[in-house]
Write a protein that holds these residues in place. Structure first.
Motif, PDB file in Angstrom:
ATOM      1  N   GLY A  19      33.618 -25.709  49.348  1.00 27.13           N
ATOM      2  CA  GLY A  19      33.369 -25.628  47.913  1.00 27.13           C
ATOM      3  C   GLY A  19      34.656 -25.552  47.121  1.00 27.13           C
ATOM      4  N   THR A  20      35.656 -24.852  47.649  1.00 29.16           N
ATOM      5  CA  THR A  20      36.952 -24.765  46.965  1.00 29.16           C
ATOM      6  C   THR A  20      37.601 -26.135  46.867  1.00 29.16           C
ATOM      7  N   VAL A  21      37.532 -26.907  47.960  1.00 29.37           N
ATOM      8  CA  VAL A  21      38.069 -28.264  47.937  1.00 29.37           C
ATOM      9  C   VAL A  21      37.350 -29.095  46.876  1.00 29.37           C
ATOM     10  N   LYS A  22      36.028 -28.981  46.812  1.00 34.11           N
ATOM     11  CA  LYS A  22      35.263 -29.749  45.819  1.00 34.11           C
ATOM     12  C   LYS A  22      35.626 -29.320  44.401  1.00 34.11           C
ATOM     13  N   GLY A  23      35.808 -28.011  44.195  1.00 36.12           N
ATOM     14  CA  GLY A  23      36.197 -27.546  42.874  1.00 36.12           C
ATOM     15  C   GLY A  23      37.560 -28.051  42.453  1.00 36.12           C
ATOM     16  N   LEU A  24      38.473 -28.195  43.411  1.00 35.33           N
ATOM     17  CA  LEU A  24      39.810 -28.684  43.103  1.00 35.33           C
ATOM     18  C   LEU A  24      39.850 -30.192  42.883  1.00 35.33           C
ATOM     19  N   LEU A  25      39.156 -30.940  43.735  1.00 34.38           N
ATOM     20  CA  LEU A  25      39.293 -32.393  43.740  1.00 34.38           C
ATOM     21  C   LEU A  25      38.088 -33.137  43.195  1.00 34.38           C
ATOM     22  N   GLY A  26      36.933 -32.455  43.054  1.00 37.77           N
ATOM     23  CA  GLY A  26      35.729 -33.124  42.599  1.00 37.77           C
ATOM     24  C   GLY A  26      34.938 -33.773  43.718  1.00 37.77           C
ATOM     25  N   LEU A  27      35.400 -33.636  44.959  1.00 37.26           N
ATOM     26  CA  LEU A  27      34.719 -34.197  46.126  1.00 37.26           C
ATOM     27  C   LEU A  27      35.199 -33.442  47.361  1.00 37.26           C
ATOM     28  N   GLY A  28      34.565 -33.726  48.497  1.00 39.90           N
ATOM     29  CA  GLY A  28      35.074 -33.177  49.743  1.00 39.90           C
ATOM     30  C   GLY A  28      34.199 -32.143  50.415  1.00 39.90           C
ATOM     31  N   LEU A  29      33.152 -31.625  49.721  1.00 41.05           N
ATOM     32  CA  LEU A  29      32.361 -30.563  50.336  1.00 41.05           C
ATOM     33  C   LEU A  29      31.663 -31.034  51.617  1.00 41.05           C
ATOM     34  N   PRO A  30      30.856 -32.101  51.582  1.00 46.09           N
ATOM     35  CA  PRO A  30      30.198 -32.501  52.828  1.00 46.09           C
ATOM     36  C   PRO A  30      31.186 -32.979  53.879  1.00 46.09           C
ATOM     37  N   THR A  31      32.292 -33.591  53.444  1.00 43.39           N
ATOM     38  CA  THR A  31      33.274 -34.090  54.396  1.00 43.39           C
ATOM     39  C   THR A  31      33.920 -32.951  55.158  1.00 43.39           C
ATOM     40  N   VAL A  32      34.381 -31.937  54.428  1.00 40.93           N
ATOM     41  CA  VAL A  32      35.004 -30.778  55.071  1.00 40.93           C
ATOM     42  C   VAL A  32      33.985 -30.035  55.923  1.00 40.93           C
ATOM     43  N   ALA A  33      32.795 -29.821  55.371  1.00 36.77           N
ATOM     44  CA  ALA A  33      31.771 -29.075  56.099  1.00 36.77           C
ATOM     45  C   ALA A  33      31.373 -29.804  57.381  1.00 36.77           C
ATOM     46  N   MET A  34      31.137 -31.117  57.312  1.00 32.63           N
ATOM     47  CA  MET A  34      30.764 -31.878  58.507  1.00 32.63           C
ATOM     48  C   MET A  34      31.872 -31.825  59.549  1.00 32.63           C
ATOM     49  N   GLY A  35      33.112 -31.976  59.117  1.00 33.70           N
ATOM     50  CA  GLY A  35      34.223 -31.974  60.057  1.00 33.70           C
ATOM     51  C   GLY A  35      34.360 -30.650  60.788  1.00 33.70           C
ATOM     52  N   LEU A  36      34.317 -29.540  60.044  1.00 29.81           N
ATOM     53  CA  LEU A  36      34.494 -28.232  60.665  1.00 29.81           C
ATOM     54  C   LEU A  36      33.270 -27.823  61.483  1.00 29.81           C
ATOM     55  N   LEU A  37      32.082 -28.066  60.949  1.00 23.99           N
ATOM     56  CA  LEU A  37      30.876 -27.750  61.715  1.00 23.99           C
ATOM     57  C   LEU A  37      30.785 -28.616  62.976  1.00 23.99           C
ATOM     58  N   GLY A  38      31.303 -29.858  62.872  1.00 23.01           N
ATOM     59  CA  GLY A  38      31.267 -30.751  64.020  1.00 23.01           C
ATOM     60  C   GLY A  38      32.102 -30.268  65.190  1.00 23.01           C
ATOM     61  N   LEU A  39      33.043 -29.335  64.938  1.00 23.75           N
ATOM     62  CA  LEU A  39      33.815 -28.755  66.029  1.00 23.75           C
ATOM     63  C   LEU A  39      33.000 -27.750  66.823  1.00 23.75           C
ATOM     64  N   ALA A  40      31.933 -27.220  66.207  1.00 23.58           N
ATOM     65  CA  ALA A  40      31.176 -26.132  66.828  1.00 23.58           C
ATOM     66  C   ALA A  40      29.773 -26.522  67.257  1.00 23.58           C
ATOM     67  N   MET A  41      29.287 -27.693  66.815  1.00 18.96           N
ATOM     68  CA  MET A  41      27.897 -28.067  67.109  1.00 18.96           C
ATOM     69  C   MET A  41      27.755 -29.575  67.009  1.00 18.96           C
ATOM     70  N   PRO A  42      26.655 -30.147  67.531  1.00 16.07           N
ATOM     71  CA  PRO A  42      26.430 -31.589  67.401  1.00 16.07           C
ATOM     72  C   PRO A  42      26.333 -32.007  65.931  1.00 16.07           C
TER      73      PRO A  42
END
Length: 248
Positions: A19-42
């Motif tokens: 959310g902080t990334v999205k607030g700063l740049l206007g985008l990035g929430l699903p991208t960051v979330a998918m990337g980090l969650l993808g390290l821990a789960m399918p």
């Protein structure tokens, strides 16, 4: 009990950062979330967990400006193609080709990181929008359905239309909202959207909104360009790690 608490803390931390990334740049929430969650789960589980916070924050962004009706009239063929492409590709992330989903997620992050760092100066002439928009939408939908990442090639394309800043932010919100809803429908069609995941996803809404507020506050105090460069370098590293895991 410990596992549930660990999952809740992990979700809060990831979506606060996203959310902080999205607030700063206007985008990035699903991208960051998918990337980090993808390290821990399918990837399919990660996609199910990000749907609610992604939808809430993107609708917020979508409704933030006055030009929504004009944007819908201009971009609806692209949005329709995103929906159809996502439904067509969602079988990949839903598990029929699980190996491709994890590796594809990493590849999408690397590609997005490269595009963000190189910042190609693209301009789409208005005369080709009637066919370019649906083509970009269809490709974006297929990538979304396969990886859960909404940004390639929609973000570079929308940035090439010559929209002013407010209209561009709103257009991104429109694209991400269409992608989120289509991904939810695609996962549901393949039986990969359990109610439990949707309920847990609600836990991530508050930290995502707090992160958006924090990102907006930081945007007034930091140099966005420096943060942007670090963000895309981080995506390259994260994507490379996911590709390595998928190929190992």
């Amino acid at each position: 009990m410990t596992d549930i608490l660990s999952l809740a803390l992990m979700l809060c931390g990831i979506f606060l950062l996203a959310g902080t990334v999205k607030g700063l740049l206007g985008l990035g929430l699903p991208t960051v979330a998918m990337g980090l969650l993808g390290l821990a789960m399918p990837p399919v589980q990660a996609a199910a967990l990000l749907l609610v916070p992604s939808l809430v924050t993107n609708v917020w962004q979508l409704l933030a400006g006055p030009g929504l009706a004009a944007l819908i009239r201009r971009l609806w063929p692209m949005m329709l193609a995103i929906v159809l492409g996502t439904l067509a590709g969602s079988g990949v992330i839903a598990g029929t080709v699980a190996f491709a989903a994890g590796t594809g997620l990493g590849a999408a992050l690397v590609l997005y990181g490269l595009v963000g760092l190189l910042k190609p100066q693209l301009r789409v002439p208005p005369r080709i929008e009637p066919w370019a928009g649906p083509l970009v939408g269809a490709v974006t939908g297929l990538v979304t359905g396969a990886t859960g990442v909404f940004v390639i090639p929609a973000v570079p394309y929308l940035g090439s239309l010559g929209l002013d800043r407010d209209d561009l932010v709103q257009a991104l919100g429109l694209s991400f909202t269409a992608s989120t809803l289509a991904l939810a429908a695609g996962l549901a069609l393949h039986g990969a959207l359990p109610l439990a995941a949707s309920a847990i996803s609600l836990l991530a809404v508050l930290p995502a909104l707090v992160g958006m507020w924090l990102g907006g506050w930081l945007r007034l105090r930091l140099r966005p360009e420096s943060f942007r460069r670090g963000f895309f370098i981080g995506l390259l590293i994260l994507g490379g790690e996911l590709i390595w895991r998928g190929l190992a």
